[in-house]
Design a protein around this motif. Structure first.
Motif, PDB file in Angstrom:
ATOM      1  N   MET A 101     -40.365 -94.975 104.233  1.00 55.38           N
ATOM      2  CA  MET A 101     -41.163 -94.911 102.882  1.00 55.38           C
ATOM      3  C   MET A 101     -42.672 -94.131 102.858  1.00 55.38           C
ATOM      4  SD  MET A 101     -42.700 -98.480 101.280  1.00 55.38           S
ATOM      5  CE  MET A 101     -43.446 -99.006 102.893  1.00 55.38           C
ATOM      6  N   VAL A 102     -43.058 -94.198 104.202  1.00 60.96           N
ATOM      7  CA  VAL A 102     -44.419 -93.595 104.541  1.00 60.96           C
ATOM      8  C   VAL A 102     -44.574 -92.097 104.526  1.00 60.96           C
ATOM      9  CG1 VAL A 102     -45.974 -93.016 106.296  1.00 60.96           C
ATOM     10  CG2 VAL A 102     -45.534 -95.553 105.732  1.00 60.96           C
ATOM     11  N   TYR A 103     -43.415 -91.466 105.258  1.00 57.90           N
ATOM     12  CA  TYR A 103     -43.299 -89.972 105.026  1.00 57.90           C
ATOM     13  C   TYR A 103     -42.808 -89.529 103.729  1.00 57.90           C
ATOM     14  CZ  TYR A 103     -44.675 -89.368 110.065  1.00 57.90           C
ATOM     15  OH  TYR A 103     -45.543 -89.358 111.166  1.00 57.90           O
ATOM     16  N   ARG A 104     -41.850 -90.111 102.973  1.00 58.75           N
ATOM     17  CA  ARG A 104     -41.417 -89.764 101.660  1.00 58.75           C
ATOM     18  C   ARG A 104     -42.641 -89.575 101.123  1.00 58.75           C
ATOM     19  NH1 ARG A 104     -36.338 -93.740 101.473  1.00 58.75           N
ATOM     20  NH2 ARG A 104     -34.660 -92.215 102.363  1.00 58.75           N
ATOM     21  N   ARG A 105     -43.520 -90.205 100.765  1.00 60.14           N
ATOM     22  CA  ARG A 105     -44.874 -90.461 100.014  1.00 60.14           C
ATOM     23  C   ARG A 105     -45.826 -89.199 100.776  1.00 60.14           C
ATOM     24  NH1 ARG A 105     -45.780 -94.605  96.657  1.00 60.14           N
ATOM     25  NH2 ARG A 105     -47.606 -93.394  96.098  1.00 60.14           N
ATOM     26  N   LEU A 106     -45.827 -89.225 101.686  1.00 59.22           N
ATOM     27  CA  LEU A 106     -46.565 -88.391 102.468  1.00 59.22           C
ATOM     28  C   LEU A 106     -46.109 -86.629 102.138  1.00 59.22           C
ATOM     29  CD1 LEU A 106     -48.851 -87.956 104.678  1.00 59.22           C
ATOM     30  CD2 LEU A 106     -47.303 -87.548 106.354  1.00 59.22           C
TER      31      LEU A 106
END
Length: 492
Positions: A101-106
């Motif tokens: 979730m974090v890296y997709r949004r990042l």
């Protein structure tokens, strides 16, 4: 029971507590004098301070921030400069779902950066590296303007990881117009974080900024309610401090820095190896609290640190211990330890370095931990020395006043609140104050929630045991003197 019914029952409890107080107690002049200690001068001071911060927060969010934002965006547009965005991400012991979730949004936020983006991700596990590269390769957005660098390191702590990553980022020779976004591996950044942040750095006096925060907690319960209340309180206080253009912390979850400052060798040294020379504890090397080190460096060097109330980062929060109390205590020991290790040296900079209100707010952090305890101490003394009838009156007073505070906080944030918030607020105030006094005398005690960073051997050396006994003695003596002072005032 519906939400409205729970609030009605809450007020019913306040009425019952008030009615349970004997009429003779209310008319007793001695009891009145004891009650004045609680709701008198110190109470008026604390409520006045809260009113000042509420007022400043409203002025900032309704008037000052929108005006400043229009000027900053206009100035940025007219400059013709396009900022490159550097991201520094640190991941350690974060579960796979959160990492995804974090890296997709990042990556989405990086792809949206008009001037391109460079990401340095600091990881320990090879599985994390493979997962991050897979996410990068499968993004639907055009990633041609986004460079990804993964720094595989040993588990030597977050500060070491940050210092290494900043040195890598310095090799890309950022310009004064570029920005650098510090992101924790469990924090979701907004898609437009670069567009919302870069214009503020068109002012050369701005060194960094931080944003509103929200918590991602799946399980309903007291822990989630507590975090929701904390972040709502944080929004009020940060807006108040934002009016002075100097916040009291640059949260480690996500903050934005001028890239040339974040790669300054002295800044990097301060992040990687910060310390405090204490008159009793000696050299205290900071293991946690990197956000306080970055804040102090910029404060000492005269840079403004802004707050964006309309930009929200979201962090995944998990309960670190089995019970709510143990979890809250563990987190507050870390948070307040970081605060106490830094605000003492910040105070020595003086009002001229940061403005009187910011300096006074830092001073209040150290004073309020003791003034907050005066109420419970005086009430317990009254209950023991005079009559326990004061207890239901005090509990009713606490429930009523904290309800009013929670109502103002909720209205400011445009939300409603459960009846758990008022007692939770009181818990945070009293237990938080007690923990602050605890860590004030034990600044050498540090520990991360997810890693072992105590910096101590399994068996304490004789000198360490001596320091522990000495710290306890100083702590107990201070609380005893506070109690004596309260008892003396009560007898006047």
């Amino acid at each position: 029971m519906t939400r409205a019914m729970t609030h009605i029952a809450y007020f019913g409890l306040i009425v019952l507590l008030t009615l349970s107080v004997p009429a003779a107690f209310v008319g007793d002049p001695r009891a009145a004098r004891h009650a004045i200690v609680v709701i008198g001068i110190l109470g008026a001071w604390r409520y006045s301070w809260a009113t000042i911060n509420f007022t400043r927060a409203i002025i900032f969010r309704r008037f000052a921030h929108p005006k400043r934002k229009r000027k900053a965006f206009k100035r940025y547009k007219e400059s013709g400069v396009v900022s490159h965005a550097f991201f520094m991400v640190t991941s350690y012991m974060v579960d796979q779902d959160t990492t995804l979730m974090v890296y997709r949004r990042l990556f989405r936020a990086a792809a949206n950066a008009e001037g391109g983006a460079t990401i340095v991700s600091s990881v320990v596990d090879g599985a994390d590296e493979r997962l991050i590269r897979q996410v990068y390769a499968t993004m639907q957005e055009d990633m041609s303007s986004v460079k990804l660098v993964i720094d595989r390191i040993k588990s030597n702590g977050k500060r070491d990881a940050m210092a290494r990553a900043l040195r890598i980022l310095a090799s890309f020779s950022p310009t004064p117009h570029d920005i650098m976004i510090f992101v924790d591996g469990d924090t979701v950044v907004p898609d437009d974080v670069v567009a919302q942040s870069a214009p503020w750095f068109s002012d050369p006096n701005v060194g960094a900024l931080t944003t509103h925060e929200a918590a991602i907690i799946e399980e309903e319960g007291l822990f989630k309610d507590w975090f929701t209340l904390r972040f709502n309180q944080r929004q009020v206080m940060m807006c108040s401090m934002g009016l002075a253009r100097n916040v009291l912390t640059l949260t480690g979850r996500m903050s934005v820095f001028r890239a040339t400052l974040a790669t300054d060798p002295n800044f990097v040294q301060g992040v990687g190896h910060d310390y405090l020379d204490h008159w009793r504890l000696g050299r205290v090397n900071f293991l946690t609290g990197d956000d306080k080190s970055t804040w102090y460096w910029l404060l000492r060097n005269g840079y403004q640190m802004l707050y964006l109330p309309d930009v929200v980062s979201r962090s995944v929060e998990t309960q670190p211990r089995d019970t709510f109390f143990d979890s809250a205590k563990t987190l507050m020991v870390r948070w307040f330890g970081n605060m106490m290790r830094t605000n003492g040296r910040a105070l020595t900079l003086g009002p001229k370095a940061m403005g009187f209100f910011t300096w006074w707010s830092i001073l209040d952090q150290r004073v309020s931990m003791f003034t907050t305890l005066v109420g419970p101490i005086s009430i317990l003394a009254t209950a023991i020395l005079l009559t326990p009838a004061v207890l239901p009156l005090y509990i009713g007073w606490v429930l009523a006043t904290r309800y009013i505070f929670c109502a103002f906080i909720a209205l400011f944030n445009g939300t409603w609140f459960p009846v758990t918030h008022p007692p939770t607020l009181y818990f945070s105030q009293i237990v938080g104050a007690a923990i602050k006094t605890f860590v004030l005398f034990r600044l050498d005690k540090q520990k991360w929630t997810r890693q072992n960073s105590t910096g101590k051997a399994a068996v304490l050396a004789y000198f360490d045991r001596l320091k522990a006994v000495e710290s306890a003695a100083h702590h107990v003596a201070t609380l005893c003197w506070l109690t004596i002072a309260v008892l003396f005032v009560m007898t006047i």
